[in-house]
Each structure stands twice: as C-alpha cells, then as structure tokens.
Scaffold this motif. Sequence first.
Motif, mmCIF file in Angstrom:
data_model
loop_
_atom_site.group_PDB
_atom_site.id
_atom_site.type_symbol
_atom_site.label_atom_id
_atom_site.label_comp_id
_atom_site.label_asym_id
_atom_site.label_seq_id
_atom_site.Cartn_x
_atom_site.Cartn_y
_atom_site.Cartn_z
ATOM 1 N N LEU A 1 0.801 -1.290 0.189
ATOM 2 C CA LEU A 1 -0.313 -0.237 -0.124
ATOM 3 C C LEU A 1 0.457 1.298 -0.195
ATOM 4 O O LEU A 1 0.746 2.425 -0.595
ATOM 5 C CB LEU A 1 -0.586 -0.091 1.218
ATOM 6 C CG LEU A 1 -1.842 -1.801 1.392
ATOM 7 C CD1 LEU A 1 -2.781 -0.902 2.774
ATOM 8 C CD2 LEU A 1 -2.612 -1.465 0.216
ATOM 9 N N LEU A 2 1.449 1.457 0.864
ATOM 10 C CA LEU A 2 3.305 2.069 0.287
ATOM 11 C C LEU A 2 5.023 1.673 -0.719
ATOM 12 O O LEU A 2 5.007 0.457 -0.217
ATOM 13 C CB LEU A 2 3.605 3.306 2.501
ATOM 14 C CG LEU A 2 2.387 3.685 2.910
ATOM 15 C CD1 LEU A 2 2.729 3.288 4.142
ATOM 16 C CD2 LEU A 2 1.909 4.550 2.290
ATOM 17 N N VAL B 1 -14.251 3.579 -1.169
ATOM 18 C CA VAL B 1 -12.448 3.021 -1.336
ATOM 19 C C VAL B 1 -11.940 5.719 -1.712
ATOM 20 O O VAL B 1 -10.723 5.525 -0.870
ATOM 21 C CB VAL B 1 -12.548 2.839 -3.168
ATOM 22 C CG1 VAL B 1 -10.997 3.408 -3.959
ATOM 23 C CG2 VAL B 1 -12.723 1.559 -3.072
ATOM 24 N N SER B 2 -12.800 6.247 -2.119
ATOM 25 C CA SER B 2 -12.204 7.814 -2.403
ATOM 26 C C SER B 2 -12.970 8.011 -0.972
ATOM 27 O O SER B 2 -11.481 8.914 -0.166
ATOM 28 C CB SER B 2 -13.337 7.832 -3.230
ATOM 29 O OG SER B 2 -13.058 9.416 -3.495
ATOM 30 N N ASN C 1 4.932 7.227 0.477
ATOM 31 C CA ASN C 1 4.536 6.947 -1.032
ATOM 32 C C ASN C 1 3.493 6.131 -0.843
ATOM 33 O O ASN C 1 3.562 4.684 -1.275
ATOM 34 C CB ASN C 1 4.872 7.908 -2.084
ATOM 35 C CG ASN C 1 5.650 8.961 -1.776
ATOM 36 O OD1 ASN C 1 5.312 10.026 -0.618
ATOM 37 N ND2 ASN C 1 6.740 8.686 -2.367
ATOM 38 N N MET C 2 1.653 6.464 -0.868
ATOM 39 C CA MET C 2 0.978 5.827 -1.161
ATOM 40 C C MET C 2 1.435 4.893 -2.523
ATOM 41 O O MET C 2 0.972 5.795 -3.793
ATOM 42 C CB MET C 2 -0.610 6.184 -0.752
ATOM 43 C CG MET C 2 -1.838 4.812 -0.948
ATOM 44 S SD MET C 2 -3.472 6.253 -0.710
ATOM 45 C CE MET C 2 -3.630 5.776 0.486
ATOM 46 N N ILE C 3 0.832 3.703 -2.678
ATOM 47 C CA ILE C 3 -0.130 3.381 -3.801
ATOM 48 C C ILE C 3 -0.807 3.546 -4.544
ATOM 49 O O ILE C 3 -1.715 2.559 -3.482
ATOM 50 C CB ILE C 3 0.974 1.780 -4.228
ATOM 51 C CG1 ILE C 3 2.985 1.804 -4.263
ATOM 52 C CG2 ILE C 3 0.651 1.637 -6.115
ATOM 53 C CD1 ILE C 3 3.142 0.934 -3.648
ATOM 54 N N THR D 1 -3.833 0.453 -3.645
ATOM 55 C CA THR D 1 -4.813 1.116 -2.137
ATOM 56 C C THR D 1 -6.255 0.559 -2.607
ATOM 57 O O THR D 1 -7.070 -0.182 -1.899
ATOM 58 C CB THR D 1 -4.280 2.206 -1.412
ATOM 59 O OG1 THR D 1 -3.234 2.110 -0.740
ATOM 60 C CG2 THR D 1 -5.161 2.656 0.101
ATOM 61 N N GLU D 2 -6.735 0.846 -3.816
ATOM 62 C CA GLU D 2 -8.120 0.908 -3.984
ATOM 63 C C GLU D 2 -8.288 -0.064 -4.368
ATOM 64 O O GLU D 2 -9.347 -0.973 -4.082
ATOM 65 C CB GLU D 2 -7.721 1.768 -5.560
ATOM 66 C CG GLU D 2 -7.842 2.416 -5.664
ATOM 67 C CD GLU D 2 -7.943 3.623 -6.570
ATOM 68 O OE1 GLU D 2 -7.881 2.986 -8.196
ATOM 69 O OE2 GLU D 2 -8.552 4.399 -6.930
#
Length: 160
Positions: free
Chosen positions: A81-82, A107-108, A87-89, A93-94
């Motif tokens: 996820l990071l 998700v949003s 940094n978020m991937i 993550t979605e």
Amino acid sequence: MAIMMFAIFILSIFIPSVNLNQDVMKSLSYKFGTKLFECGERTNYTRAMARDILHIWEESYDLNHDETGCLVLCAMVRLELLDQQGNMIVENTEGFIRANGGDDSMVSFLIQLYSMCREKTSSISNGCKAAIELSKCFRAAIQQIGWVPDTTSLLVISYD
C-alpha cells in the motif's frame, strides 16, 4: 480540527450503509492486523505493541507507542500500500479496499481520509511517530462517522 470535522462530514454524506461499511472495516482490520502481527514477529515485539494492535479501534484506548507506528509502516509496505519512500500506491490501496468489500465511494473516502491525515502529520520527521499519529487521526475520523468495526471476534489472544 473544525476543518477536518467538516471535511469528514462532507465526505461521509456520500457513503451509505454504516453496517456494510463496518463489515468492510472489519475485513480490512483483520487483513491489516494480520500483517501488523507478522511485522511484530520479525522485530523486537513488545506487549505494549500487541495491546495497541488488539485495541486500536477502542475510543478510550490511548495509542502512544511510536514503535507501533513502525509496525503500521511495515504492514503497509508488506501489503504493498506504500512504497519504500512512504508514498501511497493508490492503485494497490484501491484494490485492497475493493478486495475487502469496499465500493467506489468507500475507496474514495478512505484514500482521501488517509491523505488528509498524512497531510496533518507531515511535519513529524520520525516516520514511526508520524505513522502512529496518522493512525490516531484515521481512527478518530472512522469513530466520528460510526464505522468502527466490531473486532471482538478477532481478539483470539489477549496480551493484557
């Protein structure tokens, strides 16, 4: 703080069905918690860290162990996820949220919430401390909108 609460309110009005979202949060918590424990087994794991993991959603529980933040970072990297820079991937993550039952609006919301909490903690230079503070921000928002999952069935082992 008032701006954050307003933003949470605005975001949450677009998310239906509290019970469904609690179920998704329970699934996310189980998968994430499993990774937290795996990370703990690979590090200098303490009883305090185990208690943090087991009681993370309890409103009255004080998350104050920076080393638990290190586990949070580890779990997010292991779940992909990071990235290694923290940094978020977003795509991963979605997918993680959807794989656990989340719809597009959830998700949003969760990604926006994470981003908002990350921004709020961006001035903290210690990564582990920042992660625990981000976790507290995330938990407070989830509590505010009533999505705290019932994780009592997940508490198989008690470290108290």
